[in-house]
Design an enzyme around this catalytic site. Sequence first.
Site, PDB file in Angstrom:
ATOM      1  N   ALA A 233       0.870  -1.172   0.000  1.00 25.71           N
ATOM      2  CA  ALA A 233       0.000   0.000   0.000  1.00 25.71           C
ATOM      3  C   ALA A 233       0.909   1.226   0.000  1.00 25.71           C
ATOM      4  O   ALA A 233       2.073   1.148   0.416  1.00 25.71           O
ATOM      5  CB  ALA A 233      -0.875  -0.007   1.242  1.00 25.71           C
TER       6      ALA A 233
ATOM      7  N   GLY B 294       0.760  -5.092   0.859  1.00 22.33           N
ATOM      8  CA  GLY B 294      -0.426  -5.190  -0.004  1.00 22.33           C
ATOM      9  C   GLY B 294      -0.133  -5.901  -1.323  1.00 22.33           C
ATOM     10  O   GLY B 294      -1.041  -6.464  -1.943  1.00 22.33           O
TER      11      GLY B 294
ATOM     12  N   GLU C 205      -0.355  -9.503  -0.500  1.00 27.17           N
ATOM     13  CA  GLU C 205      -1.788  -9.785  -0.288  1.00 27.17           C
ATOM     14  C   GLU C 205      -2.532  -9.856  -1.627  1.00 27.17           C
ATOM     15  O   GLU C 205      -3.396 -10.709  -1.832  1.00 27.17           O
ATOM     16  CB  GLU C 205      -2.404  -8.695   0.615  1.00 27.17           C
ATOM     17  CG  GLU C 205      -1.882  -8.764   2.039  1.00 27.17           C
ATOM     18  CD  GLU C 205      -2.320  -7.575   2.879  1.00 27.17           C
ATOM     19  OE1 GLU C 205      -2.010  -6.427   2.508  1.00 27.17           O
ATOM     20  OE2 GLU C 205      -2.992  -7.785   3.909  1.00 27.17           O
TER      21      GLU C 205
ATOM     22  N   GLU D 209       4.703  -5.126   7.192  1.00 32.17           N
ATOM     23  CA  GLU D 209       3.925  -4.098   7.921  1.00 32.17           C
ATOM     24  C   GLU D 209       4.409  -3.896   9.352  1.00 32.17           C
ATOM     25  O   GLU D 209       4.428  -2.777   9.854  1.00 32.17           O
ATOM     26  CB  GLU D 209       2.430  -4.471   7.936  1.00 32.17           C
ATOM     27  CG  GLU D 209       1.716  -4.313   6.604  1.00 32.17           C
ATOM     28  CD  GLU D 209       1.802  -5.542   5.721  1.00 32.17           C
ATOM     29  OE1 GLU D 209       2.619  -6.444   5.995  1.00 32.17           O
ATOM     30  OE2 GLU D 209       1.024  -5.606   4.744  1.00 32.17           O
TER      31      GLU D 209
END
Length: 260
Positions: free
Chosen positions: A66, A111, A114, A134
Site C-alpha cells: 500500500a 499489499g 496480499e 507491515e
Amino acid sequence: MSFENLLVDRDGAVAVLTVNRPRVLNALNTQTLDELRRAILELKRDEAVRAVVLTGAGEKSFVAGADINELAVQTPTSGREHAVRGQHVLDLIEHMGKPVIAAINGYALGGGCELAMACTIRIAADTAKLGQPEINLGIIPGYAGTQRLARIVGRGRALELLLTGDPISAQEAHRLGLVNRVVPAASLMREAKALAATLAAKAPVAVRYILEAVHKGLEMPFPQAQIFEATLFGLVASTDDMREGTKAFLEKRMPDFKGR
Ligand code: COA
C-alpha cells in the site's frame, strides 16, 4: 478501459493487467486500488475474457505494498475504510469467476503480497521477493493478509513471516507453497500468458464452478461443502460444454468450449 495507473492489454481470451506506478515500485494508492476494482469488474463482465494475468510495471517490483504516504496520515476511521476497501477489491479478484495468474516480477510486499495471494495461481520470477513487512511500520496487514497467508502456508509459517516482517526469496516462497512456480525472470510473462491461455481454453462454466467450490467450500463445514460441490456438479450437467466435452472425448477430438 483506460486508466492512469493501470495498463490493460488483450491477447485473445487473455487480459493482462499491469499495475503501472514504477517510480514508487507500483505501490497501491487509493486511486490505483479503485482502478483495479473497475478493471476487474469490467473483465468479469466481458465474456470474451477467460483468464487474466496480473503483474507490475518495470523489472523491480510487482507491487511494493500500500502507498506509505497515505498510511502515514491515516486516522482510525480512514484506516478502517482503507482496509475494508482493499479487502473488497481483493475479494473481487478471488471471486471474479475466472483464473487470475499473478506474474510476480519483483517485490511483492505488504499489499503486494496480499494482492498476489488473492490471485488463483502465483508464478514468481527467480528474482522476486515476497513478504509482509507491515510490522516494521508499526502496523499490521489490512487486505486480509493475516488470513490468506495463514491459509496458504499454515499458521506457524505465516506468523513467522508476519512477526519478523522479513522478505523471503522466490525459492523460499516456493518451498513454503506461497508461489506455485519459480521461473527465470526473462520468461515470466511468457510462462504466465501460456498458462493463462491453457486455462482460457477450458470450459468457462466448469472453471467458474471449480473456483467457487474451492473458495466458498473451504469456508464451509465439510458436509455442507460436499453438498455445495454436488449441486455445482449437477448444475454443470446442464451446459452445452458438458455435452461437447464428453462427446469430443468419445469422438477422439479436442473439445471446443463456448461457455454455455
Ligand atoms: N509506498 C510508497 N512509496 C514506496 C513504497 C510504498 N509501499 N515502496 C517504495 N516506495 C518508493 C520509495 O519511497 C522510493 O521513492 P523515492 O524515489 O521518491 O525516494 C521509490 O519507491 C523507490 O524505492 P526505494 O526504497 O528507493 O527502493 P530500494 O530498492 O532501495 O528498496 C524496497 C526497495 C521495496 C525494499 C523498499 O522500497 C521498501 O521497503 N518499500 C516499502 C515496502 C513496505 O513496507 N510495504 C508494505 C507497505 S504496508
